[in-house]
Every structure is written in C-alpha cells, then in structure tokens.
Design a protein around this motif. Structure first.
Motif, PDB file in Angstrom:
ATOM      1  N   SER A  66      14.906  25.214  28.472  1.00 27.59           N
ATOM      2  CA  SER A  66      14.448  24.181  29.544  1.00 27.59           C
ATOM      3  C   SER A  66      13.658  23.262  28.800  1.00 27.59           C
ATOM      4  O   SER A  66      13.372  22.044  29.298  1.00 27.59           O
ATOM      5  N   ASP A  77       8.527  27.469  29.416  1.00 25.33           N
ATOM      6  CA  ASP A  77       8.387  28.184  28.101  1.00 25.33           C
ATOM      7  C   ASP A  77       9.292  27.500  27.014  1.00 25.33           C
ATOM      8  O   ASP A  77       9.933  26.505  27.359  1.00 25.33           O
ATOM      9  N   ASP A  79      11.896  27.993  24.202  1.00 27.15           N
ATOM     10  CA  ASP A  79      13.004  28.946  23.502  1.00 27.15           C
ATOM     11  C   ASP A  79      13.076  28.581  22.382  1.00 27.15           C
ATOM     12  O   ASP A  79      13.643  27.141  22.207  1.00 27.15           O
TER      13      ASP A  79
HETATM   14 MG    MG Z   1      12.852  28.882  29.069  1.00 23.25          MG
END
Ligand code: MG
Ligand code: ATP
Length: 624
Positions: A66, A77, A79
């Motif tokens: 995202s 978060d 990634d």
């Molecule tokens: Mg994520």
C-alpha cells in the motif's frame, strides 16, 4: 508523523461535500499519504538500500504494497522486498567454480561484505536463515529502527521493524517477487481509470467499519485489503461496457520488453498506461458503488471462483478440472490471484464472514436506493457515504477463536428461570438492561480504568442509569465526552427499531499500563489503607479497582506522552436471539498496536464482565 484522522472530522468533511461523487474524491484526499509521509518513506528506503548494499552487494530494496500501489492511507505499513538475486550471483562468482578462490579473493576493502557473506551461502541458505541475517543487520546497523523481529509463521515469512521517530511499521520479505507484480498491476489500474481509487477507498473503509476487512493482527477470518481490492477491480472488469481490461486482454497488449514470468507465473502486462485503450464506461462513482453492493449482494461466492485473469466468475465444476483449479484452496469466498492462479487470496475467510459480507452488501444496496444516499441533506443530517460508514458489529462466533469480542452474560441471580424468561422477552426490559450494561461499561472504562472516551459522532450519551439506590450509585462525571454512534440512536419517533440496530460505541484512548500488576498494587493498598474488612471494600470492588488504577498511574509517573499507549473503539450490542440478553462488546484497535493491545484485551476479557456485574448488580437491583 501523522495524527490519525478522527471519525468526527471525517463525518464533518463528508457531510459538507456536494454529492456522493465529491464525497468519494474527498475520501481519497483525507486518507492518502501526505507529501511529508511519502518523503519519509522514500528516505527510509534509501537508507535501507545503503546499509544493505554494504552487506549484500548488488541487492535491491524495493517497496511494494500500500505504500506504492495507489491505495495508501495514513500510517499504512511499509512493505519492502529485499532482492538478493544479484548478490547470489556475486557470491557464486566470488567463490569461483570450486569455491577455491574464496580465501585469496577477499580484498582488504571488501571486509564487511565478506564477514557477513562468508557466514552464509545464499544459494543454499533457507529463508529463515537469511531472514535472521537481515534482522541482525537491521538491529546492529540501521539507526532509528527498533523492535526488529523475524516472523516465521506467516504465509510469507518477514522481518518486522518499527521506525522509532515516526512509529512507522514495516516488513521485509525476501521471497515475494510476485507481490512486486501485483503491486504494479494495482498501480496500473489506478492510472488507467481515475474512478478506481475513490471506489476502492470507499469500499475499504466501508468494509473496515462493518468489521469485514482489515484484521488488526493479520490472519483471522476477515477479508484482507488486497483481496477486497481485487474484488473491486474484478467488479470494474465486469461492467458493461467494462471499466477495466482483464489480464488476458492486457497480455495481448504487452510488448516484448514487458513480458515477464515470475515464479513460473505469467505476469505480462503493459507497464505504460498509455498502451491501454481508454474505457468506454461512463458510470458515476455514486452509481458504481451502489452497483457493487447490488452485484455482490447476490453473488454466489462459494459456487465459483472470481477470476481477474478472465474477468468473469468461473463456475466450480469446470474450474476444478483445470490444472490450477485442482490446487486452489476453495472456501466460502473464492478470489483467484491475478497472477498466481492457484492461490485463493480469500482462502482465510470463514463461512460467517462470507455470509455477513453478502448481508452487508444487501443492506448497502438497499440504502443506496434511498434518497438519503443520493441527496445531500439540507438539514445537516448524515447522508451519502456517511451512513454507509456507520459501524456494524459482528455476531458472536464470527470472529473466530482470536476475535476481539467480549460477551457480557445476562445476570439476574434472584429470578426464577420462568420469570427470567418472561422478562427477557419484554422489549423494554431488554432495552433497559442493555442501557445499564452500557452505563456500566462507560463507568469501568472511564472511571475505573481511567481511559479517555469519546464517541465517534461527538454526541453525548443520552441515557443516565436510573438512580435507585441513593448515593450508592457510582457516578461518572465527564459523561459529556462519551457518545453514541449516530447510526445506533434509536428512532424514538418511528416506534420500535429492529433489535440489531441497537448498539453503542466508544472511542477510547489508554494512557497508562493500567492492566499490569494490578494484583500487587491491590495487595499494597490493603496493607496501607482501610482496616475495615467490609466485603464491599475488599479487593475487587469498584472503588478499590479505581484506587488501583490511580496507584498504577502514580507509579508510572508523569511519563504521559503526546500520544496514548493505545486507541480502540468498543461497540456494544444486544445478542442476536429473541431471548438473548447478552451484550456483545466488539473491540477494534487502531491500526498497528498489536501486542500491547492484545495484552490489554486479554486483561479486559476477565476484568470487564466482572466489573460490569458489580456495577449493574449494585446500581440497578441491589445486592440480594
Ligand atoms: Mg501493507
Ligand atoms: P494495507 O497494508 O494497507 O492493508 P497492503 O496492500 O499493503 O494494504 P498487506 O497486507 O500489507 O496489504 O500486503 C502487502 C502486499 O502483499 C499486497 O499488496 C500484496 O501484494 C501482497 N499480499 C497481501 N496479502 C496477500 C494474499 N492473501 N495473497 C497474495 N498476496 C498478498
């Protein structure tokens, strides 16, 4: 560092928009990462790249998920994929054909590389071994990062970390190249049609509010954001005319340089959005959202597999005969990954959640047919998306064994089973009981545990518990800062509302570790204070527990930061059945406060029902 958008601000902003389309665009602006948040992420990626290059020559750190797929929200978060392909080649060539060169080849300036790379052979090392090494590098060599932890149990094992100054949480994985492809695919979809982002943001938030998606601890039976996003993209592929191309169509458009096979799966699609044909679909966002609910309200999720590859739902019998079909894990909710065709991205969803998803879609579709959805209210009432976003509460049992649900039993010890049954069937009685439990929950959260409580709508709670026992009744002074979610206010004028609509929510912040060491503090207090061994005064009474919290807060000192330790919403509602007077209290922690919230929640599971019982038993019916 970004302060989370408050529900009040969201409601306010949405109510002021002119129409539903404007509300949906507004939603993206409110949720998406700010420039400074993006810059911080970029800086972190650069820092990681620099540090890891020292230890793993030729490696690349690549963000996915995202942060970069077009569906970012504040605080999502980070990634990261650590690509070690080149490093492997480097290591293999440094070793030479028989590994004979290894010792001589080590020059003085490549000391650090050798010291860590000589510990491990990347071509034969297992994923956990490499991840432990990555974790060691993070711990020792990346400034400003803490809470580094290898999580082996996930489907994709990762190293988790936290960036200290910003509170940003991140994951590093090493065997997740497909995620780079699907991230780029999602990105391409957002570039191909500007309606994709607003629609996905609206549905992600709706699903979160209905407790259908976004499990705070990962795992569990809820839909994950990736699966939900694919469902929206699939929906857009199946409009007439289509709003997005299928992957099969995209593959036709792919030039030679964009051909890609990853882990054996064909991931070919054009990287440049200008190679796509513009869509002929002109539906408005407002009607697309309504149609999404209509379509999936009647969709047979269990009986077919949603394929973005083909842009249609594949009937099970024939799908099962295919090579990938035989491997795909079927469940009540089947969404095929666009590239890894034997992977059902929604395989974790259980029967109850699948059913409720459908149910919520039908409710959504029904609401979208009303004028309240389509037209801005001139009287300042909730309209459009706002009502759609009012939180729903799952049924008991829907959340699986790890669900954040506390059930407060109905208790009237003094009643015979017969009269108890009679009482329970009386609507007014059930309502009154529910009100008392809610008042008790408020008291326990605010007065006993010293949380600060706010309602999502900022409206004061209407019901004061009736005072029957004179001064005995514990009092909550700052009642004004507690509120009922507007959805759940009972329509008094129109007569009795359906039972499911009765619920009350609290938005809470916890500033101290009031759940820790209570027993010890309780013992200390008993030594210091009140000598009278009055049963009402013994450890466990509301007053004592209040003092215990105060003592813990005092012991912790004034380490009160600008931010609370924990934020969560609690939502109470009456149990489902006709004679069911249990109160179900459903907890949603704010994102990314995993372990700490779990501790708090485990404590509440034991503590809250006990305290509620004391409060209700005394305030309403007296002790008998
Ligand atoms: Mg994520
Ligand atoms: P958010 O973090 O806001 O929930 P996200 O898209 O980053 O959204 P994550 O759960 O962090 O979601 O997953 C990161 C990426 O990992 C996804 O974008 C996707 O590429 C991949 N991924 C996540 N879940 C799955 C899954 N069930 N199957 C396949 N790939 C997945």
């Amino acid at each position: 560092h970004h302060v989370q958008l408050s529900p009040e601000k969201l409601v306010q902003a949405l109510c002021q928009a002119d129409d539903v389309d404007a509300q949906m665009s507004q939603l993206v602006q409110l949720f998406e990462l700010s420039e400074s948040e993006r810059r911080l992420r970029h800086l972190l990626v650069t820092l990681f790249q620099e540090v890891f290059s020292e230890f793993f020559p030729g490696c690349a750190i690549l963000p996915f998920g995202s942060s970069v797929n077009g569906f970012d929200i504040h605080g999502c978060d980070l990634d990261l994929f650590l690509d070690l392909e080149k490093t492997k080649t480097f290591q293999a060539s440094a070793k030479g054909p028989q590994g004979a060169q290894a010792e001589e080849g080590a020059g003085p300036d490549s000391d650090s590389e050798d010291s860590i790379l000589s510990d491990i052979d990347l071509t034969t090392a297992t994923v956990p071994e490499v991840l432990e090494l990555v974790a060691a590098v993070l711990r020792k060599c990346v400034p400003g990062v803490h809470n580094v932890q290898v999580v082996h149990s996930a489907r994709r094992p990762v190293v988790k970390f936290c960036h200290k100054d910003s509170g940003l949480l991140g994951d590093i994985s090493i065997n997740n190249r497909l995620a780079l492809c699907n991230t780029r695919f999602l990105q391409l979809c957002t570039e191909a049609d500007e309606r994709v982002r607003p629609l996905v943001y609206a549905l992600r938030y709706w699903a979160k509010q209905q407790a259908l998606a976004g499990n705070p601890f990962g795992g569990g039976p809820l839909l994950n954001n990736y699966a939900l996003t694919l469902l929206v993209l699939f929906f857009l592929q199946t409009r007439s005319p289509p709003a997005l191309p299928t992957l099969a169509q995209l593959r036709e458009l792919t030039g030679d340089k964009d051909q890609a096979i990853v882990d054996g799966w064909d991931c070919s699609f054009p990287q440049d959005v200008s190679q796509l044909e513009p869509s002929a679909n002109t539906e408005s966002l407002c009607s697309l959202l309504a149609e999404f609910f209509r379509v999936f309200g009647d969709h047979d999720f269990a009986g077919c597999v949603i394929s973005l590859q083909e842009g249609r739902a594949l009937p099970l019998p024939s799908f099962l005969l295919s090579e990938v079909g035989a491997k795909l894990k079927l469940g009540p909710f089947n969404v095929q990954d666009p590239f890894e065709l034997s992977h059902n991205v929604a395989a974790n969803v259980n029967e109850k959640i699948a059913q409720r998803f459908q149910h919520c879609c039908r409710d959504g579709a029904k609401y979208c047919r009303s004028l309240q959805y389509q037209r801005k209210s001139s009287k300042g009432k909730a309209w459009g998306l706002v009502r759609l976003f009012q939180p729903g509460v799952p049924e008991a049992g829907e959340l699986g064994p790890d669900g954040l649900l506390i059930t407060i039993p109905f208790m009237l010890m003094a009643l015979s089973p017969g009269s108890r049954q009679q009482l329970c069937q009386a609507r007014d009685f059930r309502r009154c009981w529910f009100d008392k439990v809610c008042a008790a929950i408020t008291f326990v959260l605010k007065d006993v545990l010293k949380c600060s409580c706010m309602g999502p709508a900022g409206e004061p709670l209407g019901q004061e518990p009736t005072e029957q026992n004179g001064g005995e009744q514990p009092r909550s002074d700052e009642r004004g800062s507690l509120a009922v979610s507007p959805a759940k206010k009972r329509p008094r004028v129109e007569g009795p509302a359906p039972e499911e609509e009765e619920s009350v929510s609290w938005s809470c912040a916890v500033w101290h570790r009031v759940w820790m060491g209570r027993r010890r503090v309780r013992r200390q207090l008993r030594h210091l204070g009140s000598p009278q061994p009055d049963t009402e005064q013994e450890a466990g009474s509301l007053e004592v527990e209040e003092k215990v919290s105060e003592a813990i807060i005092q012991q912790e000192g004034d380490s009160l930061g600008a931010e609370p330790l924990l934020r969560f919403t609690a939502c109470a509602r009456v149990g489902g059945g006709q004679e069911d007077t249990r109160t179900l209290l459903y907890f949603t922690p704010a994102p990314q406060q995993g372990p700490l919230f779990q501790d708090f929640y485990h404590f509440l599971q034991g503590f809250l029902p006990r305290m509620v019982e004391r409060y209700v038993g005394r305030a309403a019916w007296g002790r008998q």
